[in-house]
Write a protein that holds these residues in place. Structure first.
Motif, PDB file in Angstrom:
ATOM      1  N   ALA A  51       0.758  -1.445  -0.193  1.00  0.00           N
ATOM      2  CA  ALA A  51      -0.521   0.238  -0.023  1.00  0.00           C
ATOM      3  C   ALA A  51       0.876   1.372   0.296  1.00  0.00           C
ATOM      4  O   ALA A  51       0.667   2.764  -0.453  1.00  0.00           O
ATOM      5  CB  ALA A  51      -0.975  -0.352   1.038  1.00  0.00           C
ATOM      6  N   VAL A  52       1.802   0.813   0.529  1.00  0.00           N
ATOM      7  CA  VAL A  52       3.267   2.042  -0.063  1.00  0.00           C
ATOM      8  C   VAL A  52       4.542   1.427  -0.509  1.00  0.00           C
ATOM      9  O   VAL A  52       4.722   1.002  -1.015  1.00  0.00           O
ATOM     10  CB  VAL A  52       3.831   2.675   1.711  1.00  0.00           C
ATOM     11  CG1 VAL A  52       4.199   3.787   1.873  1.00  0.00           C
ATOM     12  CG2 VAL A  52       2.661   2.576   2.067  1.00  0.00           C
ATOM     13  N   ARG A  53       4.222   2.917  -1.360  1.00  0.00           N
ATOM     14  CA  ARG A  53       5.414   2.513  -1.921  1.00  0.00           C
ATOM     15  C   ARG A  53       6.650   3.755  -2.217  1.00  0.00           C
ATOM     16  O   ARG A  53       6.441   4.885  -2.008  1.00  0.00           O
ATOM     17  CB  ARG A  53       4.845   2.779  -3.956  1.00  0.00           C
ATOM     18  CG  ARG A  53       6.462   2.644  -4.806  1.00  0.00           C
ATOM     19  CD  ARG A  53       5.396   2.323  -6.734  1.00  0.00           C
ATOM     20  NE  ARG A  53       4.942   3.798  -6.490  1.00  0.00           N
ATOM     21  CZ  ARG A  53       4.311   4.383  -7.559  1.00  0.00           C
ATOM     22  NH1 ARG A  53       4.754   2.944  -9.079  1.00  0.00           N
ATOM     23  NH2 ARG A  53       4.186   5.348  -7.859  1.00  0.00           N
ATOM     24  N   VAL A  54       8.141   3.184  -1.729  1.00  0.00           N
ATOM     25  CA  VAL A  54       9.079   3.629  -1.640  1.00  0.00           C
ATOM     26  C   VAL A  54       9.884   3.293  -2.927  1.00  0.00           C
ATOM     27  O   VAL A  54      10.836   2.346  -3.319  1.00  0.00           O
ATOM     28  CB  VAL A  54      10.001   3.663  -0.437  1.00  0.00           C
ATOM     29  CG1 VAL A  54      11.321   4.194  -0.342  1.00  0.00           C
ATOM     30  CG2 VAL A  54       9.212   3.884   0.787  1.00  0.00           C
ATOM     31  N   ILE A  55      10.290   4.185  -3.655  1.00  0.00           N
ATOM     32  CA  ILE A  55      11.542   4.097  -4.988  1.00  0.00           C
ATOM     33  C   ILE A  55      12.723   5.096  -4.345  1.00  0.00           C
ATOM     34  O   ILE A  55      12.929   5.959  -3.646  1.00  0.00           O
ATOM     35  CB  ILE A  55      11.375   5.036  -5.892  1.00  0.00           C
ATOM     36  CG1 ILE A  55       9.807   4.544  -6.353  1.00  0.00           C
ATOM     37  CG2 ILE A  55      11.915   4.708  -6.589  1.00  0.00           C
ATOM     38  CD1 ILE A  55       8.934   4.942  -7.766  1.00  0.00           C
ATOM     39  N   ASN A  56      13.537   4.334  -4.305  1.00  0.00           N
ATOM     40  CA  ASN A  56      15.024   4.469  -3.509  1.00  0.00           C
ATOM     41  C   ASN A  56      15.607   5.207  -5.107  1.00  0.00           C
ATOM     42  O   ASN A  56      15.959   4.871  -6.219  1.00  0.00           O
ATOM     43  CB  ASN A  56      16.164   3.159  -3.414  1.00  0.00           C
ATOM     44  CG  ASN A  56      17.659   3.921  -2.747  1.00  0.00           C
ATOM     45  OD1 ASN A  56      18.177   4.558  -3.528  1.00  0.00           O
ATOM     46  ND2 ASN A  56      18.146   3.567  -2.492  1.00  0.00           N
ATOM     47  N   MET A  57      15.845   6.223  -5.068  1.00  0.00           N
ATOM     48  CA  MET A  57      16.308   7.817  -6.105  1.00  0.00           C
ATOM     49  C   MET A  57      17.486   7.648  -6.313  1.00  0.00           C
ATOM     50  O   MET A  57      18.185   7.499  -7.247  1.00  0.00           O
ATOM     51  CB  MET A  57      16.065   9.169  -6.077  1.00  0.00           C
ATOM     52  CG  MET A  57      14.268   9.459  -5.462  1.00  0.00           C
ATOM     53  SD  MET A  57      13.261   9.019  -7.244  1.00  0.00           S
ATOM     54  CE  MET A  57      14.220  10.428  -8.136  1.00  0.00           C
ATOM     55  N   ALA A  58      18.672   6.861  -5.540  1.00  0.00           N
ATOM     56  CA  ALA A  58      19.493   6.256  -5.599  1.00  0.00           C
ATOM     57  C   ALA A  58      20.223   6.230  -6.530  1.00  0.00           C
ATOM     58  O   ALA A  58      21.011   5.988  -8.054  1.00  0.00           O
ATOM     59  CB  ALA A  58      20.985   6.159  -4.323  1.00  0.00           C
TER      60      ALA A  58
END
Length: 656
Positions: A510-517
């Motif tokens: 339900a939560v999406r976390v994208i590592n910008m690195a």
């Protein structure tokens, strides 16, 4: 003094699986100052004997002493030096180089003598005056008669003050008058002390010789003195044989000869230069495009900020039913404060909330649709994007829902007509709501699917209450401390948001976390791959140009085989020929490289101007393009040059 001593000379030609013996054991002594005429029917071996005497061919067996020097085992380069030092040649076909003037043809052997001492060779102009051609020194061989061409050949034979002149049917292609003139010149040279060895099939010419040798079936049939002619008193021509030194002067001579050859065959040279030019121009243009793309990607990456996580509502699935993003959880402004308080790995004021949408911007009578983003006041710090004009909005303005805006460069250009215009203090309407412009964002130079300069930033609370009409944030940027593990922080953010929104831990999607690195690394890798791809294409273009040069150089060797044979006959050794052809190849590549750099820069400018793509020409690409063109010339010129240098002089002279 015996200038020539032959003992047991045999010569056999090996033609594939067939051996053809030509000379069967020749014993011969020629003294200094003699005028020897060698006669025989076609196929008797007289020309082969003359070629061996003149060091143009090697015997299969036997001993050969020239001026007391045993030379039967000498290398090709040593024989070339001896030909240049002691011998002169007069050929039936004249063998003058058509691209040179007769003065340059006469002077040619002195180039290979390795000495600039005027006492070591004659003045070519005086030699031409001696043979009656002083008024024709600037003419080319095609502009004079056959008899005059043969006189030029005689003058060329005398340039290095030879001990012996070998004449192979010197009057075979001449009329009666020219024949008498040539024989008279040879007789006068013999009277001056020069030994003459002449092959002829004309009995009347033997009356001028002091000795007549008849050859039949590879053997000497008779050897008679001509009583009507007495041998002239020989002069002291003894000189110490020296090897030709390698010097800068010789390199200069090679360059002059190479340049003359290239200018004498303009179309061939232009085609060679064109091949290199296309390769270098492609290399410069491709590297410029690739470097520009890489720089653009780097700008985009830098615009993403450092150590960032992008947090947004995710799509979830329950009991086989898929939900849209945000259907199970909505991110609110309160989540920003909660995350800052409960996750210590997040930088102070390191979270930026976003609300995005499209808006119609109107100002100065211009109307433009662009992206409108409501952002937190700490956006410049997190994204490293401080205004280049004016300022960014403050926390107070965000709290008061102030109608202030910061514009991207593209919006400035579309609304105010000039991206360099300073709009600070101007008023615009966004969806019919008045906003005051307080700043301009730095240009990102972004290309691709989204232009980062095509947007308007307004305070987050202003966007919620005056623009979007919703408190739901579309996503967050979270800046993590440099010493923290970004993946662990991402998991902590998911856990905290699920907790505050009362969702079970099983619904982490339900939560999406994208590592910008990771995105940054992927974008950088994509930029490098793009540059490598373009560079590879350019390299292939340059390689094709190099292969074209090699092909043209092979054609040049084939076309100039007789010229190579002549140069070797008058004293050029393998190194001389090798260097001349390599210098020609390098010269072509240098010229093609310089033109290619200019053309490549022009193509890069056109791409930048009309295709709206950043191109950057670096000093490295220029040095690489030019250096590689020279390298290509050297590599692809060596093989044909080596082939040319290894040609047997007599085989080359016989080449049609």
């Amino acid at each position: 003094m015996n200038v020539i001593e032959l003992k047991g000379i045999k010569k056999t030609y090996h033609l594939e699986e067939l051996d053809v013996p030509v000379l069967h054991g020749i014993d011969l002594i020629i003294e200094q100052g003699e005028f020897v005429a060698i006669m025989g029917h076609s196929g008797s071996g007289k020309s082969t004997l003359l070629n061996i005497l003149g060091l143009l061919d090697k015997p299969s067996e036997g001993s050969y002493k020239l001026a007391g020097i045993e030379i039967s085992k000498y290398s090709d380069n040593e024989l070339a030096a001896l030909r240049n030092h002691y011998l002169g040649f007069v050929f039936q076909q004249f063998n003058l180089l058509p691209k040179l003037t007769i003065l340059e043809n006469v002077a040619l052997p002195s180039m290979y003598s390795g000495s600039k001492d005027a006492q070591q060779h004659e003045d070519p102009a005086k030699l031409l005056e001696m043979v009656g051609l002083s008024e024709r020194i600037t003419h080319r061989p095609s502009e004079i008669s056959g008899g005059q061409q043969q006189r030029v050949a005689i003058a060329r034979a005398l340039i290095n003050k030879p001990l012996i002149i070998f004449a192979d049917e010197p009057t075979g292609n001449l009329d009666t008058k020219s024949t008498r003139e040539i024989i008279k010149i040879l007789k006068d040279l013999n009277s001056s002390g020069i030994t003459i060895v002449m092959v002829t099939h004309e009995p009347e010419l033997t009356t001028y010789a002091t000795r007549i040798i008849k050859v039949q079936d590879g053997l000497i049939l008779s050897d008679e003195k001509n009583e009507s002619e007495s041998a002239s008193v020989s002069k002291n021509h003894s000189r110490q044989f020296k090897r030709k030194p390698f010097s800068l002067a010789r390199i200069k001579d090679y360059c002059v000869q190479a340049f003359g050859s290239l200018t004498g065959n303009k179309m061939r040279s232009i085609l060679s230069i064109l091949g290199v030019m296309i390769g270098v121009a492609s290399l410069i243009a491709m590297l410029a495009v690739g470097t520009g793309a890489k720089k653009s990607i780097e700008d985009q990456v830098s615009g993403l900020g450092s150590n960032l996580l992008m947090v947004s509502p995710g799509s979830s699935q329950k009991q086989g039913i898929s939900y849209d993003a945000g259907a199970r959880m909505r991110i609110l402004e309160e989540d920003i404060r909660d995350l800052e308080l409960n996750i210590p790995e997040i930088e102070d004021e390191g979270i930026v909330g976003y609300i995005t949408g499209r808006g119609q911007v109107v100002a100065k009578g211009n109307n433009y649709n662009t992206r409108v983003e409501g952002v937190s006041p700490n956006f410049p710090k997190t994204r490293g994007s401080y205004p280049v004009l004016g300022r960014f909005f403050t926390k107070g303005e965000d709290t008061l829902r102030a109608r202030v805006a910061v514009l991207g460069k593209t919006v400035v250009k579309e609304i105010f007509g000039d991206e360099d215009f300073n709009p600070v203090g101007e008023y615009i309407k966004i969806n019919r709501i008045d906003f005051q412009v307080i700043g301009v964002l730095p240009p990102k130079g972004s290309k691709g699917w989204r232009d980062e300069d095509d947007k308007v930033l307004i305070p987050l609370n202003t966007a919620m209450y005056r623009f979007a009409g919703s408190k739901e944030l579309h996503y967050l940027d979270v800046q993590v401390k440099s010493d923290a593990d970004m993946n662990e922080v991402g998991e902590d953010i998911k856990t905290r948001l699920l907790l505050t929104h009362r969702l079970p831990s099983s619904e982490r999607d339900a939560v999406r976390v994208i590592n910008m690195a990771e995105i940054q690394a992927a974008m950088e890798a994509m930029g490098k791959a793009f540059s490598l791809l373009l560079g590879s294409i350019a390299f292939i273009s340059l390689l094709v140009g190099g292969i074209g040069i090699m092909n043209i150089m092979f054609v040049s060797v084939s076309e100039r085989t007789k010229e190579i044979g002549l140069r070797k006959a008058i004293g050029a050794n393998n190194t001389d020929i090798l260097f001349q052809f390599i210098i020609e190849s390098i010269f072509v590549c240098c010229v093609g490289g310089l033109i290619g750099i200019i053309v490549g820069a022009g193509i890069s400018f056109i791409i930048s101007k009309f295709a709206d793509w950043d191109t950057i020409i670096t000093p490295f690409s220029i040095v690489l393009g030019f250096g590689f063109s020279v390298f290509i010339g050297l590599i692809f010129g060596v093989w044909p040059a080596r082939k040319a240098s290894l040609l047997n002089p007599i085989d080359a002279l016989r080449h049609d």
